[in-house]
Scaffold this active site. Structure first.
Site, PDB file in Angstrom:
ATOM      1  N   HIS A  38     -89.068 -13.874 -19.308  1.00 55.70           N
ATOM      2  CA  HIS A  38     -89.346 -13.083 -18.107  1.00 55.70           C
ATOM      3  C   HIS A  38     -88.210 -12.056 -17.967  1.00 55.70           C
ATOM      4  O   HIS A  38     -87.487 -12.029 -16.974  1.00 55.70           O
ATOM      5  CB  HIS A  38     -89.467 -13.990 -16.883  1.00 55.70           C
ATOM      6  CG  HIS A  38     -90.192 -13.373 -15.724  1.00 55.70           C
ATOM      7  ND1 HIS A  38     -91.280 -13.961 -15.100  1.00 55.70           N
ATOM      8  CD2 HIS A  38     -89.984 -12.215 -15.051  1.00 55.70           C
ATOM      9  CE1 HIS A  38     -91.695 -13.193 -14.098  1.00 55.70           C
ATOM     10  NE2 HIS A  38     -90.916 -12.126 -14.040  1.00 55.70           N
ATOM     11  N   TYR A  69    -101.226  -6.722  -9.239  1.00 55.50           N
ATOM     12  CA  TYR A  69    -100.675  -6.246  -7.975  1.00 55.50           C
ATOM     13  C   TYR A  69    -101.393  -4.992  -7.472  1.00 55.50           C
ATOM     14  O   TYR A  69    -101.795  -4.924  -6.336  1.00 55.50           O
ATOM     15  CB  TYR A  69     -99.169  -5.957  -8.110  1.00 55.50           C
ATOM     16  CG  TYR A  69     -98.362  -7.230  -8.225  1.00 55.50           C
ATOM     17  CD1 TYR A  69     -98.029  -7.965  -7.092  1.00 55.50           C
ATOM     18  CD2 TYR A  69     -97.967  -7.716  -9.468  1.00 55.50           C
ATOM     19  CE1 TYR A  69     -97.313  -9.147  -7.188  1.00 55.50           C
ATOM     20  CE2 TYR A  69     -97.248  -8.902  -9.568  1.00 55.50           C
ATOM     21  CZ  TYR A  69     -96.923  -9.615  -8.419  1.00 55.50           C
ATOM     22  OH  TYR A  69     -96.234 -10.787  -8.522  1.00 55.50           O
ATOM     23  N   ASN A  83    -101.505 -11.304 -14.240  1.00 57.28           N
ATOM     24  CA  ASN A  83    -100.805 -10.895 -13.021  1.00 57.28           C
ATOM     25  C   ASN A  83    -101.513  -9.652 -12.508  1.00 57.28           C
ATOM     26  O   ASN A  83    -101.908  -8.787 -13.309  1.00 57.28           O
ATOM     27  CB  ASN A  83     -99.349 -10.507 -13.305  1.00 57.28           C
ATOM     28  CG  ASN A  83     -98.477 -11.701 -13.644  1.00 57.28           C
ATOM     29  OD1 ASN A  83     -98.950 -12.840 -13.701  1.00 57.28           O
ATOM     30  ND2 ASN A  83     -97.198 -11.447 -13.876  1.00 57.28           N
ATOM     31  N   ARG A 133     -95.025 -22.265 -11.779  1.00 57.32           N
ATOM     32  CA  ARG A 133     -94.673 -21.413 -12.917  1.00 57.32           C
ATOM     33  C   ARG A 133     -93.236 -20.926 -12.720  1.00 57.32           C
ATOM     34  O   ARG A 133     -92.933 -20.260 -11.723  1.00 57.32           O
ATOM     35  CB  ARG A 133     -95.630 -20.224 -12.993  1.00 57.32           C
ATOM     36  CG  ARG A 133     -95.220 -19.233 -14.046  1.00 57.32           C
ATOM     37  CD  ARG A 133     -96.187 -18.050 -14.175  1.00 57.32           C
ATOM     38  NE  ARG A 133     -95.663 -17.138 -15.159  1.00 57.32           N
ATOM     39  CZ  ARG A 133     -95.415 -15.850 -14.965  1.00 57.32           C
ATOM     40  NH1 ARG A 133     -95.689 -15.279 -13.801  1.00 57.32           N
ATOM     41  NH2 ARG A 133     -94.896 -15.108 -15.905  1.00 57.32           N
ATOM     42  N   GLU A 193     -99.628 -14.450 -11.305  1.00 58.72           N
ATOM     43  CA  GLU A 193     -98.897 -13.813 -10.197  1.00 58.72           C
ATOM     44  C   GLU A 193     -99.846 -12.963  -9.381  1.00 58.72           C
ATOM     45  O   GLU A 193    -100.674 -12.223  -9.936  1.00 58.72           O
ATOM     46  CB  GLU A 193     -97.789 -12.869 -10.699  1.00 58.72           C
ATOM     47  CG  GLU A 193     -96.510 -13.527 -11.088  1.00 58.72           C
ATOM     48  CD  GLU A 193     -95.449 -12.520 -11.525  1.00 58.72           C
ATOM     49  OE1 GLU A 193     -95.332 -11.434 -10.919  1.00 58.72           O
ATOM     50  OE2 GLU A 193     -94.744 -12.831 -12.497  1.00 58.72           O
ATOM     51  N   GLU A 227     -95.453 -10.037 -18.545  1.00 60.86           N
ATOM     52  CA  GLU A 227     -95.637  -8.596 -18.381  1.00 60.86           C
ATOM     53  C   GLU A 227     -94.853  -7.779 -19.407  1.00 60.86           C
ATOM     54  O   GLU A 227     -93.919  -7.046 -19.050  1.00 60.86           O
ATOM     55  CB  GLU A 227     -95.225  -8.167 -16.972  1.00 60.86           C
ATOM     56  CG  GLU A 227     -95.995  -8.880 -15.880  1.00 60.86           C
ATOM     57  CD  GLU A 227     -95.751  -8.295 -14.488  1.00 60.86           C
ATOM     58  OE1 GLU A 227     -94.903  -7.390 -14.367  1.00 60.86           O
ATOM     59  OE2 GLU A 227     -96.407  -8.731 -13.543  1.00 60.86           O
TER      60      GLU A 227
HETATM   61  C1  FCB Z   1     -94.006  -8.639 -11.265  1.00 62.22           C
HETATM   62  C2  FCB Z   1     -92.894  -9.450 -11.904  1.00 62.22           C
HETATM   63  C3  FCB Z   1     -92.223 -10.408 -10.945  1.00 62.22           C
HETATM   64  C4  FCB Z   1     -92.020  -9.767  -9.594  1.00 62.22           C
HETATM   65  C5  FCB Z   1     -93.324  -9.208  -9.061  1.00 62.22           C
HETATM   66  C6  FCB Z   1     -93.233  -8.626  -7.685  1.00 62.22           C
HETATM   67  O1  FCB Z   1     -94.202  -7.474 -11.979  1.00 62.22           O
HETATM   68  O2  FCB Z   1     -93.385 -10.189 -12.985  1.00 62.22           O
HETATM   69  O3  FCB Z   1     -91.030 -10.832 -11.524  1.00 62.22           O
HETATM   70  O4  FCB Z   1     -91.057  -8.798  -9.678  1.00 62.22           O
HETATM   71  O5  FCB Z   1     -93.771  -8.226  -9.962  1.00 62.22           O
END
Ligand code: FCB
Length: 485
Positions: A164, A334, A332, A120, A392, A209
């Site tokens: 992006h 995190y 995505n 990607r 992600e 995002e």
């Molecule tokens: C996400 C972003 C990516 C990178 C990661 C750590 O929010 O999409 O570009 O910064 O975090």
């Protein structure tokens, strides 16, 4: 029994690839009865028709390419922002970044050795259309064309993200996403790009995002374009959805073989203290961050609690345009966002560190694979969700180069192991996940934090741009080997 017959009919009568059948059904289900939604859900359960699971890595144009002044590329909002003193740590910028523009052949080789089946990346809008609209930059398209050819020759499926965050500065000067016109500009750019690359790129991700672009870029001002205006924030939120909807419509009309999707980072809010105000604000975060993008896309509606703030920007027909059938949702993930009410903040709350004792990455982000698992189940159950790709997931831990010349990043390996287990558990429970893209292939320019946060499974020695695979690279290679049918 009825559902099984229905499934066979779709295969035989339409005589088309499963993905096309799925799209027809998804569109149908948006317009018709609930019983068809149940049938559709069944059709999407993992089955013998499913293609093999795709293991991949992810990057983004501004974070890795460099060559910002080369071959006719126009400036983006991130060039302007990073060159404005005080905006990025240590005043770093991505003028050279990982120099991927010149080293993409080596980077493809790294992916080939890793054994990934997909990659990607994102297209820099101002590299291909320097003013954002109109004039095309042949050399910009040539770069992506060479990249895509190299990937395909290595047996790697390209997934291209159209936006992006590196909006052409020329469009920002005309209002950027604050202007409604962005929906037309974005759809035109999407079509022009697909006309150049769409014979080889079939998987297109509209936005990355959008919540980050609207909130961090237009309310908090800590990302480009650095605006701090709550009205702009709500306008941008809606215009991102509108632009996405128009681009999906335009791309569908361009080529029916495209697999179209978008990427949302689904991160729920959780109150950081016991107050009622913070509990309410955690819900507000979930609305603003997740609901404001999932809702318009899948249901043609905004969360009720924030609708009054968005209403001034919505015109007749908009929510029909935002609600488009998609072939996949990019997720995505995190961390979970700890929220404290703060009436003097533009949005009513602040995001704070997790409470002491909670495991975190070196970015301060909570490590909580269970939350990832729950998010996947929630999206699957709550929305009539198409197949999911994890577009992600990964972690920043400070890496050190050992005397043996290696990077023993055990913490990253432990993190990945936990999150992959959570994803596999969700798959077993019926969540139709088709692929996983690890963030990131290599250390890169991490936005306002510059080069400090290292997310790569390949270290980039920035003075020389030399690539050094970390232990996590070899771990992921073995994981892929062990999980490929
Ligand atoms: C996400 C972003 C990516 C990178 C990661 C750590 O929010 O999409 O570009 O910064 O975090």
């Amino acid at each position: 029994m009825h559902l099984v017959i229905f499934k066979i009919d779709i295969q035989v009568v339409n005589g088309m690839a499963l993905s096309d059948g799925r799209r027809v059904l998804h569109k149908f289900s948006l317009e018709h009865s609930d019983s068809f939604k149940i049938a559709l859900q069944t059709l999407r359960m993992p089955s013998s028709f499913n293609p093999p699971f795709l293991w991949g890595t992810a990057t983004a144009s501004y974070q890795i390419e460099g060559a910002t002044l080369e071959d006719g590329r126009g400036p983006s909002v991130w060039d302007t922002f990073s060159h404005t003193p005080g905006k990025v740590e240590r005043s770093e910028n991505a003028d050279i970044a990982c120099d991927h523009y010149h080293r993409y052949v080596d980077d493809i080789q790294l992916m080939r050795d890793l054994g990934v089946g997909a990659y990607r990346f994102s297209i820099s809008w101002s590299r291909v259309l320097p003013e954002g609209t109109g004039r095309q930059n042949q050399k910009g398209f040539d770069f992506y064309s060479r990249l895509v050819d190299g990937l395909l020759a290595a047996g790697i499926t390209p997934f291209a993200t159209l936006f992006h965050w590196d909006l052409p500065q020329a469009l920002q000067d005309r209002g950027g996403f604050i202007s409604r016109d962005i929906s037309g500009w974005f759809a035109d750019y999407a079509v022009q790009t697909a006309e150049r690359l769409g014979d080889r790129v079939k998987h297109w991700i509209m936005l990355n995002e959008p919540s980050v672009y609207s909130l961090l870029g237009h309310a908090l001002g800590i990302h480009a374009p650095g605006v701090t205006d709550v009205t702009a924030f709500f306008a941008v939120t809606h215009h991102l959805n509108l632009a996405q909807g128009r681009a999906i419509q335009a791309l569908r009309a361009t080529d029916s073989s495209f697999e179209l999707g978008t990427t949302l980072n689904i991160q729920r809010g959780v109150p950081a203290d016991k107050s009622k105000a913070s509990a309410l604000m955690a819900e507000r975060h979930t609305d603003l961050w997740n609901g404001c993008f999932l809702g318009p896309l899948f249901a043609g509606e905004y969360p009720e609690r924030v609708l009054p703030e968005l209403a001034p920007h919505i015109q007749e027909g908009d929510l029909k345009a935002t609600r488009q059938p998609i072939d996949f949702l990019g997720v995505n993930h995190y961390f979970r966002v700890y929220v404290v009410a703060n009436p003097s903040s533009l949005i009513g709350y602040d995001q704070v560190d997790p409470p002491p004792g909670i495991p975190r990455t070196d970015y301060g982000w909570e490590i909580n694979p269970t939350e990832f698992h729950e998010v996947l189940l929630e999206v699957h159950e709550r929305y009539n969700c198409p197949p999911i790709y994890i577009t992600e997931n990964g972690a920043f831990f400070t890496d050190t180069l050992s005397a043996d010349g290696k990077i023993h990043d055990e913490k990253r390996i432990e993190f990945l192991d936990g999150y992959l287990k959570a994803m596999q558990a969700a798959r077993k429970q019926g969540v139709d996940i088709r692929g996983y893209f690890l963030w990131s292939l290599m250390d890169n320019f991490e936005w306002a934090a510059g080069y400090r946060p290292t997310f790569g499974i390949v270290r980039v020695d920035f003075p020389t741009r030399k690539r050094i695979p970390k232990d996590s690279y070899y771990w992921y290679r073995d994981y892929i080997r062990g999980h490929t049918a």
